[in-house]
Design a protein around this motif. Sequence first.
Motif, mmCIF file in Angstrom:
data_model
loop_
_atom_site.group_PDB
_atom_site.id
_atom_site.type_symbol
_atom_site.label_atom_id
_atom_site.label_comp_id
_atom_site.label_asym_id
_atom_site.label_seq_id
_atom_site.Cartn_x
_atom_site.Cartn_y
_atom_site.Cartn_z
ATOM 1 N N LEU A 1 1.339 4.108 -2.773
ATOM 2 C CA LEU A 1 1.148 5.516 -2.406
ATOM 3 C C LEU A 1 2.333 6.360 -2.871
ATOM 4 O O LEU A 1 2.153 7.463 -3.406
ATOM 5 C CB LEU A 1 0.969 5.645 -0.893
ATOM 6 N N THR B 1 -1.683 13.244 -9.002
ATOM 7 C CA THR B 1 -1.715 13.871 -7.675
ATOM 8 C C THR B 1 -1.918 15.376 -7.791
ATOM 9 O O THR B 1 -2.754 15.957 -7.082
ATOM 10 C CB THR B 1 -0.404 13.581 -6.911
ATOM 11 N N SER C 1 -4.829 3.576 -2.491
ATOM 12 C CA SER C 1 -3.713 2.625 -2.597
ATOM 13 C C SER C 1 -4.066 1.302 -1.926
ATOM 14 O O SER C 1 -3.766 0.222 -2.444
ATOM 15 C CB SER C 1 -2.446 3.221 -1.973
ATOM 16 N N LEU D 1 -5.410 9.424 -1.269
ATOM 17 C CA LEU D 1 -4.514 8.577 -2.054
ATOM 18 C C LEU D 1 -4.111 7.323 -1.280
ATOM 19 O O LEU D 1 -3.949 6.252 -1.876
ATOM 20 C CB LEU D 1 -3.259 9.369 -2.445
ATOM 21 N N PHE D 2 -3.967 7.445 0.032
ATOM 22 C CA PHE D 2 -3.646 6.278 0.859
ATOM 23 C C PHE D 2 -4.800 5.278 0.841
ATOM 24 O O PHE D 2 -4.589 4.064 0.692
ATOM 25 C CB PHE D 2 -3.361 6.715 2.300
ATOM 26 N N THR E 1 0.840 -1.209 0.000
ATOM 27 C CA THR E 1 0.000 0.000 0.000
ATOM 28 C C THR E 1 0.869 1.250 0.000
ATOM 29 O O THR E 1 0.630 2.195 -0.771
ATOM 30 C CB THR E 1 -0.930 0.013 1.226
#
Length: 225
Positions: free
Chosen positions: A88, A100, A204, A200-201, A84
Amino acid sequence: MELTKEQIQEIDNYINACGIKFYDVKAELVDHFASILEHRLEKEPNLNIKKAIIEEHKKFSDQGFKNLLKTKTDTVHKRFYKLTFLHLQSFFKLPKLIITIAIFYLFKELMNLFENKEHFFNLLSGIGLFIIAQLFIRVTTNIGSKKDKFLVLNKSDMFLNLINSLFIFFNSSVTFRSDQSFTNNNYNLIHLGVFVLLLLFYWSGEYVFYQNKQTIKKQYPNVLV
């Protein structure tokens, strides 16, 4: 000497009775026991399979499969988070860095539409609550599901707790901000950056989960995942 289907099923039933409910762990243990018992049958044609299974089980540890399951669970969790975080990190390198920047820019433009920036950040808090809610629904739905459970996919509760904590932290940071802080553009941009990072985390983790699920489907094509 190759085991019969009935003997393999006997191993499967025994392991299941010992509390191993994850299909992938159980399959690995069945293969392990089958390999050992086939080797023993070559030397002992009259081997009592039931007794032999118990004998091999006792060789694991005083707690049977508990230590094995704990070790495998820890390994799966560490691997999940490692993958993960690696995914990320890819959002901060080209070409995904463009994604991003685009996400941040879109939220920034949306923020500029709000005269009262506190309302905008309350909207972000609502998005966080929505993400938590859909994860919670997925977990509760899977509890009653008839699908086989896989250890490698058993990240829902763990990931839900982490995501829940992170978004609660974000929501609290919005609540405790002073009215004056919402007029500070730099403060708002930093706060927005934290939200994009959380987003975004979350993505992921979902991506890694999806990839693991596809791997399981290929590895066990006849099992409902």
